[in-house]
Design an enzyme around this catalytic site. Sequence first.
Site, PDB file in Angstrom:
ATOM      1  N   GLY A  15      -7.493   0.063  -3.032  1.00 25.50           N
ATOM      2  CA  GLY A  15      -7.778  -1.022  -3.449  1.00 25.50           C
ATOM      3  C   GLY A  15      -7.447  -2.433  -2.248  1.00 25.50           C
ATOM      4  O   GLY A  15      -6.676  -3.251  -3.140  1.00 25.50           O
ATOM      5  N   LYS A  25      -2.706   9.376  17.966  1.00 26.81           N
ATOM      6  CA  LYS A  25      -2.689  10.621  19.311  1.00 26.81           C
ATOM      7  C   LYS A  25      -2.098  10.263  20.243  1.00 26.81           C
ATOM      8  O   LYS A  25      -2.803  10.435  21.919  1.00 26.81           O
ATOM      9  CB  LYS A  25      -4.814  10.756  18.850  1.00 26.81           C
ATOM     10  N   ASN A  52      -9.119   8.323   3.942  1.00 21.48           N
ATOM     11  CA  ASN A  52      -9.482   9.012   2.447  1.00 21.48           C
ATOM     12  C   ASN A  52     -10.407   7.942   1.468  1.00 21.48           C
ATOM     13  O   ASN A  52     -10.939   7.440   0.348  1.00 21.48           O
ATOM     14  CB  ASN A  52      -8.132   7.990   2.393  1.00 21.48           C
ATOM     15  N   GLY A 111       0.868  -1.532   0.174  1.00 17.71           N
ATOM     16  CA  GLY A 111       0.118   0.304  -0.797  1.00 17.71           C
ATOM     17  C   GLY A 111       0.549   0.991  -0.488  1.00 17.71           C
ATOM     18  O   GLY A 111       2.078   0.769  -0.087  1.00 17.71           O
ATOM     19  N   VAL A 112       0.144   2.591   0.295  1.00 11.62           N
ATOM     20  CA  VAL A 112       0.921   3.842  -0.019  1.00 11.62           C
ATOM     21  C   VAL A 112       1.132   4.477   1.711  1.00 11.62           C
ATOM     22  O   VAL A 112       0.927   3.620   2.209  1.00 11.62           O
ATOM     23  CB  VAL A 112       0.051   4.610  -0.759  1.00 11.62           C
ATOM     24  N   GLY A 113       2.037   4.613   1.918  1.00  6.36           N
ATOM     25  CA  GLY A 113       2.979   5.334   3.273  1.00  6.36           C
ATOM     26  C   GLY A 113       4.610   5.079   3.498  1.00  6.36           C
ATOM     27  O   GLY A 113       4.736   3.969   3.189  1.00  6.36           O
ATOM     28  N   GLU A 125      -0.344  -1.589  -6.607  1.00  3.40           N
ATOM     29  CA  GLU A 125      -1.267  -0.257  -7.554  1.00  3.40           C
ATOM     30  C   GLU A 125      -0.291   1.227  -7.965  1.00  3.40           C
ATOM     31  O   GLU A 125      -0.243   1.723  -8.672  1.00  3.40           O
ATOM     32  CB  GLU A 125      -2.832   0.344  -6.770  1.00  3.40           C
ATOM     33  N   ILE A 172      -6.104   1.354  10.523  1.00  2.00           N
ATOM     34  CA  ILE A 172      -6.665   2.803  10.604  1.00  2.00           C
ATOM     35  C   ILE A 172      -7.082   2.037  11.850  1.00  2.00           C
ATOM     36  O   ILE A 172      -7.025   2.370  12.909  1.00  2.00           O
ATOM     37  CB  ILE A 172      -7.390   3.864  10.411  1.00  2.00           C
TER      38      ILE A 172
END
Length: 500
Positions: free
Chosen positions: A385, A405, A381, A265-267, A291, A361
């Site tokens: 995918g 947090k 967001n 994934g992204v990040g 992706e 999350i």
Amino acid sequence: MAVTNPLIEQKIKTAEEVAALLPQHVTLGCSGFTPAGYPKLIPVAFAKRIEEEKKLGKEFSINLYAGASTGEELDGALAKTGALKLRIPYQSNSHLRNLINQGETDFIDMHLSHVVKYIEHGILPKIDAAIVEAIDVTTDGKIYLSTSSGMSATYIQNAESVYIELTDTHPLELKGYHDVYLPNHHEKGLPINILTPGDRIGLPYIQVPPDKIKGIVRSSKPDASTVFKTPDEDCQNIAAHVLSFIQHEIKKGRIPKEYLPFQNGVGNIANAVLSSMAKDPNFHSIQMYTEVVQDSVFDLIDAGKLEIASTSALTFSDAGLRRFHENISEWKSKFIIRPQEISNHPEVIRRMGLIAMNTAIEVDIYGNVNSTHVMGTSMMNGIGGSGDFTRNSHLCIFMTPSLAKDGNISAVVPMVSHTDHNEHSTMIFVTEQGLADLRGCPPKKRAELIINNCAHPIYRDKLREYYENALRVSKGKHTPHDLERALSWHVQFLKTGSMK
């Protein structure tokens, strides 16, 4: 700048001229994917027109489809007009996100592999105009896309009119990186003949009747710069757990020694995993079927550990993009850019047996995952995918730091406040604390593994207390829950600002 030709000269327009041609009530299909290769001039000009004509009492409404998230010049500019009524299927713009969570813009959160069928079967509003970024257009209507594919080909195919932003921000050597192939959703499905990430089955361009192209705008505006943070200690610890687990699976004979293709994934966490692979002497070269490709792929190339990366977008930082341009001819054998209908297609994912790595999350003690909604109600967001890969991969791994947090939120909770991936699809969970392999485990064993291995110590006893109480309240039923307390952690956070 792309070489001029009669078609371009005939169709050339300013962004303002194209914006003036768009209907007041319009459905747009735009290029762009996280955020690479999206149109930047026409949307801004359209937004300016809307603001000016609204003062004259005219009303506008926009349905906006893209591949995934785009930049400020598209999502942000149109959202700020107040005319954006519908957005699909994924976004990451803060202003648009606020409108979605205020109920002013409808957002349909969809698996990326499902979008095309909904469009082609008329379930979603039909596309009036496609606006795509390209590096070249030929006289006979061949469109060569820039750094993303997304759903551009489908939008062009289904749109009434096509508008092109012809960019000079990428060398023409980018031609040949794309492999455009679209499955037919109106007939009985044919096999998609991709056996390995490096297989090419389509064309390097999108073919369109030249008269369908209604305007071409020259552009020198680059994509929004993607900024990557240096992976912190938690990201590095998560990466270490993932790499150790993959080696364990190889020893057990469940992953071949030559590996399976990787999806990430992204990040920052995903980047940390790939960077760690590049540095780890126990890892040899890998293939990717994913992706999005980010800067961490350069670490693999430098280490001689990237065979091929199949993707739907090249999403690099400014420095990464410069490096890509410098090596663009040499690296043509390293990258393939595909439509997301193919990069996310369940058939291909299942056939190749991917190792999928995505972020969450929050996760609950039974293995359900929330990857989209903060406190169950506020869209972040979108699912993107992650569901396509989770449900169809050989091995799916969800990764998240155990705290958020400043420790006031536990990423491991009794019950997720929103479910995107249920316990029947998930397998492996990883935080900086450790790894829980849930395969073959009944619910009570899952809870034990997730609490002991993944939860942060400051919440571990509280989770155990919840679980033990749930056993008593439910009288030991199959999946013990105390429904009066299952979401009490989220309620407490909303009231006090902390789950502690």
